[in-house]
Design an enzyme around this catalytic site. Structure first.
Site, PDB file in Angstrom:
ATOM      1  N   HIS A  22       0.489  -1.645   0.115  1.00 59.21           N
ATOM      2  CA  HIS A  22       0.139   0.224  -0.196  1.00 59.21           C
ATOM      3  C   HIS A  22       1.057   1.131   0.265  1.00 59.21           C
ATOM      4  CE1 HIS A  22      -3.397   2.923   1.647  1.00 59.21           C
ATOM      5  NE2 HIS A  22      -2.104   3.224   2.076  1.00 59.21           N
ATOM      6  N   GLU A  23       1.715   1.218   1.067  1.00 59.50           N
ATOM      7  CA  GLU A  23       2.410   2.574   1.127  1.00 59.50           C
ATOM      8  C   GLU A  23       3.642   2.930  -0.410  1.00 59.50           C
ATOM      9  OE1 GLU A  23       1.761   4.027   2.916  1.00 59.50           O
ATOM     10  OE2 GLU A  23       0.355   3.335   4.382  1.00 59.50           O
ATOM     11  N   HIS A  26       1.580   4.857  -2.582  1.00 62.77           N
ATOM     12  CA  HIS A  26       1.839   6.459  -2.142  1.00 62.77           C
ATOM     13  C   HIS A  26       3.454   6.504  -3.221  1.00 62.77           C
ATOM     14  CE1 HIS A  26      -2.053   6.710  -0.503  1.00 62.77           C
ATOM     15  NE2 HIS A  26      -1.794   6.142   0.505  1.00 62.77           N
TER      16      HIS A  26
END
Length: 448
Positions: A22-23, A26
């Protein structure tokens, strides 16, 4: 593996993989948009490992593994060196900020597709969708008989017991009549309708399943293998024998026989067992012994292995698995949104929410069931994270996306005061949701 240790271990594996992915979404999009990333953290709090990359980003693993973050150069958090002004987050066009924020959930969605693809590729071992119904239950009154094989649920074909029960569980959220096609042990196909509308509102899935009464068919009490030199062999039992009774008590299933053996042997080791062999009824005398088989705890045993349920493996080739993974992701997302909608309108109980403890238990159970099951679990949790993060709650990705969409409409950023108020509201909502999920986890441990 010890269940507590295993649950903690597989929870850390799950969170580590999904939070990192997920990170990374980003991080990757931020870098492509020219934003300077100061820190990439898996976990919160004090770092237990960190290093500085060639790009100047600090990479770390922190002590609290319940999430992670990507810290970018941001003028709202302090003065920015004029030489780096072009790499500052808020200076970027709103569409780039939207892309950076949306990338985390998007990468979770990509991971979901990939994990489902791996699940189909390696195979998910299961059993055939052969079921039974608890006497006088809703399923029994609808016409479900012991030995029925489910062919389809609500018009969708099913190949395994898990597929069929998942479809039923999803339908329980809406409590609408559910059409189902089955094939009986006599070979005849029948169309049934489970009247789920008879179930009361506000209960959790476990209570609904109990009242519905639909369950896996019991394993037939048919001996598969008689171990040489063990009591059953000495007593004359043979492979293929169907056990009819033990000490005068009728035996309908392997599970019933397994329950009766230690119970009756504790009274007297000599057991009177009646079997059906090739159509003939034979009484046998078998003297049970206390011993440990294959590293199991010491117990009364007679030394037989039973014919297990019909296996069914959900497995596809690489190309077919691609289409199947998209279909599985779509169906799972629709079920999740359906559940959220039902809970918001009060049609489904919030007792169905699970927190970290529940996730840890399922992680351990799925890992013990095989790699295919664990990939399926990872896919579903990743999808849930994507959907949760897209909810328009301030402090979550969806809240920031809402701010930026408002900015697109009004032509200027949302005021700092409005953002701060939203953050407080978001924190209250998030902690309320987490508290409710944690309460449900604890409540499941307590006796009813």
């Amino acid at each position: 593996m010890n269940s507590v240790f295993g649950s903690v271990f597989w929870l850390l594996v799950t969170l580590g993989v999904l939070v990192t992915f997920h990170e990374f979404g980003h991080y990757w999009v931020a870098r492509r948009c020219g934003v300077k990333v100061l820190r990439f953290s898996v976990g919160f709090g004090k770092a237990i490992w960190k290093r500085i990359g060639k790009d100047g980003t600090e990479y770390q693993v922190a002590m609290i593994p319940l999430g992670g973050y990507v810290k970018m150069l941001d003028a709202r958090e302090g003065e920015v060196d004029p030489a780096l002004a072009g790499q500052e987050f808020t200076a970027k066009p709103v569409w780039q900020r939207i892309a950076i924020v949306a990338a985390g959930p998007a990468f979770n969605l990509i991971f979901t597709l990939f994990a489902f693809w791996l699940m189909f590729l390696v195979g998910k071992p299961d059993i055939a969708p052969v079921v039974a119904a608890t006497p006088k239950s809703i399923a029994a009154e609808a016409g479900v008989r012991t030995g029925d094989r489910i062919l389809s649920v609500d018009g969708r074909e099913v190949a395994t017991l898990s597929d069929s029960m998942d479809a039923v569980v999803n339908a329980l959220l809406g409590r609408d009549p559910l059409p189902m096609q089955v094939r009986g042990s006599d070979g005849a196909t029948r169309n049934l309708v489970l009247p789920l509308n008879q179930l009361p509102a506000g209960q959790d899935i476990g209570q609904y399943l109990d009242e519905l009464g639909l369950k896996p068919a019991p394993t037939p009490a048919v001996v598969g293998v008689v171990l040489p030199g063990k009591p059953a062999s000495v007593g004359g039992m043979q492979g293929g024998d169907r056990i009819k009774s033990l000490n005068g008590t009728a035996v309908d299933s392997y599970e019933e026989f397994q329950r009766l053996v230690p119970q009756e042997a504790a009274k007297s080791p000599t057991l009177a067992i009646v079997v059906d062999r090739n159509g003939s009824t034979l009484p046998l005398s078998v003297t049970a012994r206390m011993e440990s088989l294959e590293g199991q705890p010491t117990n009364w045993v007679i030394g037989v292995q039973f014919t297990q349920r019909e296996p069914a493996v959900l497995r596809y080739g690489p190309l077919k698995a691609i289409g199947a993974s998209f279909e599985m992701t779509w169906n799972s997302a629709a079920s999740t949104f359906n559940m959220i909608g039902k809970m918001l309108t009060g049609q489904a109980s919030t007792k169905n929410l699970s927190g970290v403890i529940g996730i840890a238990q399922v992680a351990n159970a799925s890992a013990n069931m095989g790699i295919g099951w664990f990939f399926s679990f990872l896919a579903l949790v990743s999808l849930s994270l994507a959907i949760l993060n897209l909810m328009p709650i301030p402090v979550l990705d969806g809240g920031w996306l809402l701010y930026y969409l408002i900015e697109l409409v009004k032509g200027s950023p949302v005021s700092e005061r409005a953002m701060m108020a939203g953050q407080y509201v978001g924190l209250v909502m998030l902690f309320t949701l987490m508290g409710l999920a944690f309460y449900n986890d604890i409540h499941r441990f307590l006796p009813s």
